[in-house]
Scaffold this motif. Sequence first.
Motif, PDB file in Angstrom:
ATOM      1  N   TYR A  28       0.814  -2.295   0.425  1.00  0.00           N
ATOM      2  CA  TYR A  28      -0.185   0.513  -0.092  1.00  0.00           C
ATOM      3  C   TYR A  28       0.886   1.524   0.139  1.00  0.00           C
ATOM      4  O   TYR A  28       0.883   2.144  -0.350  1.00  0.00           O
ATOM      5  N   LEU A  29       1.989   1.084   0.836  1.00  0.00           N
ATOM      6  CA  LEU A  29       3.152   2.533   0.582  1.00  0.00           C
ATOM      7  C   LEU A  29       3.083   2.698  -0.391  1.00  0.00           C
ATOM      8  O   LEU A  29       3.975   3.795  -0.889  1.00  0.00           O
ATOM      9  N   ALA A  30       3.676   1.360  -0.884  1.00  0.00           N
ATOM     10  CA  ALA A  30       4.412   1.724  -2.307  1.00  0.00           C
ATOM     11  C   ALA A  30       3.396   2.281  -3.508  1.00  0.00           C
ATOM     12  O   ALA A  30       4.258   3.016  -4.105  1.00  0.00           O
ATOM     13  N   LEU A  31       1.957   1.505  -3.742  1.00  0.00           N
ATOM     14  CA  LEU A  31       1.649   2.435  -4.903  1.00  0.00           C
ATOM     15  C   LEU A  31       0.855   3.909  -4.243  1.00  0.00           C
ATOM     16  O   LEU A  31       0.562   4.846  -4.991  1.00  0.00           O
ATOM     17  N   MET A  32       1.039   3.863  -3.156  1.00  0.00           N
ATOM     18  CA  MET A  32       0.076   5.169  -2.482  1.00  0.00           C
ATOM     19  C   MET A  32       1.801   6.552  -3.164  1.00  0.00           C
ATOM     20  O   MET A  32       0.915   7.070  -3.456  1.00  0.00           O
ATOM     21  N   THR A  33       2.953   5.703  -2.226  1.00  0.00           N
ATOM     22  CA  THR A  33       4.241   6.689  -2.821  1.00  0.00           C
ATOM     23  C   THR A  33       4.625   7.016  -4.994  1.00  0.00           C
ATOM     24  O   THR A  33       4.687   7.832  -5.111  1.00  0.00           O
ATOM     25  N   TYR A  34       4.040   5.689  -5.642  1.00  0.00           N
ATOM     26  CA  TYR A  34       3.554   6.093  -7.035  1.00  0.00           C
ATOM     27  C   TYR A  34       2.694   6.633  -7.571  1.00  0.00           C
ATOM     28  O   TYR A  34       2.698   7.562  -8.182  1.00  0.00           O
ATOM     29  N   SER A  46      -7.219   9.129  -4.276  1.00  0.00           N
ATOM     30  CA  SER A  46      -8.777   8.586  -4.242  1.00  0.00           C
ATOM     31  C   SER A  46      -9.086   7.346  -4.249  1.00  0.00           C
ATOM     32  O   SER A  46      -9.240   6.639  -3.903  1.00  0.00           O
ATOM     33  N   LEU A  47      -8.573   6.811  -6.057  1.00  0.00           N
ATOM     34  CA  LEU A  47      -8.842   5.800  -6.418  1.00  0.00           C
ATOM     35  C   LEU A  47      -8.278   4.768  -5.645  1.00  0.00           C
ATOM     36  O   LEU A  47      -8.901   3.653  -5.344  1.00  0.00           O
ATOM     37  N   ILE A  48      -7.419   4.655  -5.125  1.00  0.00           N
ATOM     38  CA  ILE A  48      -6.457   4.013  -4.559  1.00  0.00           C
ATOM     39  C   ILE A  48      -7.321   3.713  -3.519  1.00  0.00           C
ATOM     40  O   ILE A  48      -7.343   2.504  -2.490  1.00  0.00           O
ATOM     41  N   ALA A  49      -7.491   4.456  -2.245  1.00  0.00           N
ATOM     42  CA  ALA A  49      -8.560   4.318  -1.191  1.00  0.00           C
ATOM     43  C   ALA A  49      -9.487   4.115  -1.110  1.00  0.00           C
ATOM     44  O   ALA A  49     -10.120   2.807  -0.795  1.00  0.00           O
ATOM     45  N   ILE A  50     -10.338   3.947  -2.425  1.00  0.00           N
ATOM     46  CA  ILE A  50     -11.578   3.414  -3.149  1.00  0.00           C
ATOM     47  C   ILE A  50     -11.512   2.512  -3.077  1.00  0.00           C
ATOM     48  O   ILE A  50     -12.354   1.788  -2.278  1.00  0.00           O
ATOM     49  N   SER A  51     -10.390   2.010  -3.561  1.00  0.00           N
ATOM     50  CA  SER A  51     -10.342   0.254  -4.034  1.00  0.00           C
ATOM     51  C   SER A  51     -10.097   0.140  -3.057  1.00  0.00           C
ATOM     52  O   SER A  51     -10.133  -2.130  -2.706  1.00  0.00           O
ATOM     53  N   GLU A  52      -9.668   0.638  -1.459  1.00  0.00           N
ATOM     54  CA  GLU A  52      -8.749  -0.678  -0.443  1.00  0.00           C
ATOM     55  C   GLU A  52     -10.112  -0.469   0.524  1.00  0.00           C
ATOM     56  O   GLU A  52     -10.021  -1.855   1.224  1.00  0.00           O
ATOM     57  N   SER A  53     -10.823   0.463  -0.129  1.00  0.00           N
ATOM     58  CA  SER A  53     -12.405   0.153   0.953  1.00  0.00           C
ATOM     59  C   SER A  53     -13.215  -0.413   0.871  1.00  0.00           C
ATOM     60  O   SER A  53     -14.196  -1.228   1.253  1.00  0.00           O
ATOM     61  N   VAL A  54     -13.660  -0.528  -0.249  1.00  0.00           N
ATOM     62  CA  VAL A  54     -15.022  -0.671  -1.450  1.00  0.00           C
ATOM     63  C   VAL A  54     -15.168  -2.261  -0.562  1.00  0.00           C
ATOM     64  O   VAL A  54     -16.070  -2.443   0.252  1.00  0.00           O
ATOM     65  N   PRO A  55     -14.191  -3.171  -0.826  1.00  0.00           N
ATOM     66  CA  PRO A  55     -14.522  -4.274  -0.769  1.00  0.00           C
ATOM     67  C   PRO A  55     -14.978  -4.824   0.483  1.00  0.00           C
ATOM     68  O   PRO A  55     -15.398  -5.841   0.546  1.00  0.00           O
ATOM     69  N   ARG A  56     -14.899  -4.219   1.568  1.00  0.00           N
ATOM     70  CA  ARG A  56     -15.218  -3.921   2.814  1.00  0.00           C
ATOM     71  C   ARG A  56     -16.832  -3.722   3.586  1.00  0.00           C
ATOM     72  O   ARG A  56     -16.963  -4.960   3.471  1.00  0.00           O
ATOM     73  N   LEU A  57     -17.233  -3.396   2.251  1.00  0.00           N
ATOM     74  CA  LEU A  57     -18.974  -3.335   1.981  1.00  0.00           C
ATOM     75  C   LEU A  57     -19.392  -5.109   1.806  1.00  0.00           C
ATOM     76  O   LEU A  57     -20.206  -5.735   2.182  1.00  0.00           O
ATOM     77  N   PHE A  58     -18.244  -5.930   1.503  1.00  0.00           N
ATOM     78  CA  PHE A  58     -19.597  -7.280   1.407  1.00  0.00           C
ATOM     79  C   PHE A  58     -18.675  -8.200   1.865  1.00  0.00           C
ATOM     80  O   PHE A  58     -19.000  -9.060   2.130  1.00  0.00           O
ATOM     81  N   SER A  59     -18.682  -7.848   3.600  1.00  0.00           N
ATOM     82  CA  SER A  59     -18.277  -8.450   4.575  1.00  0.00           C
ATOM     83  C   SER A  59     -19.570  -9.049   4.961  1.00  0.00           C
ATOM     84  O   SER A  59     -18.829 -10.273   5.699  1.00  0.00           O
ATOM     85  N   SER A  60     -20.585  -8.804   4.871  1.00  0.00           N
ATOM     86  CA  SER A  60     -21.463  -9.633   5.227  1.00  0.00           C
ATOM     87  C   SER A  60     -21.810 -10.410   4.100  1.00  0.00           C
ATOM     88  O   SER A  60     -22.028 -11.843   5.001  1.00  0.00           O
ATOM     89  N   VAL A  61     -21.183 -10.912   2.902  1.00  0.00           N
ATOM     90  CA  VAL A  61     -21.785 -11.698   2.287  1.00  0.00           C
ATOM     91  C   VAL A  61     -20.703 -12.665   2.142  1.00  0.00           C
ATOM     92  O   VAL A  61     -20.692 -14.297   1.923  1.00  0.00           O
ATOM     93  N   GLY A  62     -19.132 -11.543   2.458  1.00  0.00           N
ATOM     94  CA  GLY A  62     -18.602 -12.878   2.868  1.00  0.00           C
ATOM     95  C   GLY A  62     -18.417 -13.604   4.409  1.00  0.00           C
ATOM     96  O   GLY A  62     -18.466 -14.526   4.169  1.00  0.00           O
ATOM     97  N   ILE A 110      -6.375  -5.180  -9.888  1.00  0.00           N
ATOM     98  CA  ILE A 110      -5.376  -6.468  -8.873  1.00  0.00           C
ATOM     99  C   ILE A 110      -6.178  -6.163  -7.615  1.00  0.00           C
ATOM    100  O   ILE A 110      -6.770  -7.384  -7.046  1.00  0.00           O
ATOM    101  N   ASN A 111      -5.687  -5.170  -6.840  1.00  0.00           N
ATOM    102  CA  ASN A 111      -5.933  -5.271  -5.754  1.00  0.00           C
ATOM    103  C   ASN A 111      -7.342  -5.249  -4.515  1.00  0.00           C
ATOM    104  O   ASN A 111      -7.301  -5.775  -4.423  1.00  0.00           O
ATOM    105  N   PHE A 112      -8.160  -4.131  -5.831  1.00  0.00           N
ATOM    106  CA  PHE A 112     -10.048  -4.654  -5.719  1.00  0.00           C
ATOM    107  C   PHE A 112      -9.597  -6.082  -5.468  1.00  0.00           C
ATOM    108  O   PHE A 112     -10.759  -6.989  -4.201  1.00  0.00           O
ATOM    109  N   ILE A 113      -9.264  -7.175  -6.188  1.00  0.00           N
ATOM    110  CA  ILE A 113      -9.782  -8.574  -6.750  1.00  0.00           C
ATOM    111  C   ILE A 113      -9.403  -9.342  -5.057  1.00  0.00           C
ATOM    112  O   ILE A 113      -9.929 -10.428  -4.813  1.00  0.00           O
TER     113      ILE A 113
END
Length: 418
Positions: A28-34, A46-62, A110-113
């Motif tokens: 995450y640190l490397a990607l944010m720096t890049y 912002s897109l990186i932060a969203i890709s990190e946070s949105v998958p948590r919305l599926f926690s109930s399904v998981g 890929i990180n989102f997946i």
Amino acid sequence: MTIFFKNKEYRKFSIASILSSAGDILFYLALMTYASRLKNYSLALSLIAISESVPRLFSSVGGYLADRTQNKFQKIVWMAMIRGALYLLVGFLFSQNIAGWNLVIIVIIINFISDTAGTYSSGLTTPLVISLVKKDEVGEAEGFTGGMSQVITLISQFVGSGLLLFMSYSALSVINGLTFILAGLIYYNIARSKRKKGNSTVTQEVDDRGFWATLALALKQVKKAAGLMTTVLVIAVLNGVLSTIEPLVSIVVAGNRQVMVIGTYSFTIALVGAMVGIGTALGSIIGTNLFKKISLYAVILFANVAGASVIIAILNKNIWACLVTCCFLGFFLGAASPKLTQWMVGAVDHTILASSVGLINTILLVVSPLMTTAFTTLSAVTNVQYSLLGLLFISVLLLVITVVVMKRSAKKGELTTI
């Protein structure tokens, strides 16, 4: 702390979880720096932060899928291996001559997946941990493991910022992939050990109810415990404040490098995360005993004050005040989490404990990605100042609500000092 040294299987399980978290922080640190070096860095971050946070919305399904999984250890091994392979692929992509924005978009996907698969893996983790420790040790286990995870995360952030000075983004991505693979091997070792002993915890009891029926039953159990649902909602919003603050800080620092950067950009971002990590670790490890006779609502109230203070420090572009207040916010949230967990374990029906834990985790996790997505999107579309002011308004409103709820709970005898 003693449970970590007494329980061999739980110790190995915790180490595997910590390993995967440490690798994720490096990546995450490397990607944010890049991304911070791109022309439109605000949108990229912002897109990186969203890709990190949105998958948590599926926690109930998981969590639901995890409840229906017969051999949970087998599946958590596979998830670790698959995520490891995905980050090895990212390492290969970083080594190719791909244009900046094209590469970032591919890596974000890929990180989102990977993170989406991680929600299923997290659902598998809860019932497995409960099967490895006694019910009255769950709070201690959560506090110690959470605290140690923060310590390892802290170390990883500093190591990562240092490695970026002489190591490529590709190499850090490969390291992340290898940590997941190593974690998978440790999970496999635990499963094999229990299989040799003929331990039935390798194959967990499967919930055969429908998705909505399972959630409804879990919600009913949580609502039966007086004050528990209110506490969960308050802590959920506080977690949302904390998760939103970190990406907003990265945007503000990127736009004010001359006055806010300490050393390098990557080091500064690592330092912010480190202060949160130090506070959370201390709160998780010693907070439970330190606030043993203090109401959980009082701890939450302290966290509210700290959250508002962090945002004010960012608005004033005072990086040092930001670091100190971030530490306090992490400390109070770190202390509140194990107290909440132990309260829940003692309050709900143990026959559906895993479902209840999954529901609470869902509530706690859903608010964070929603707030992060909303405020980082607002920052990308307009200006980061509007996001910070909006977040400050929510923090102050939450502070007022917490005081009101605390007084009402005291009158009804719902305050808990667990």
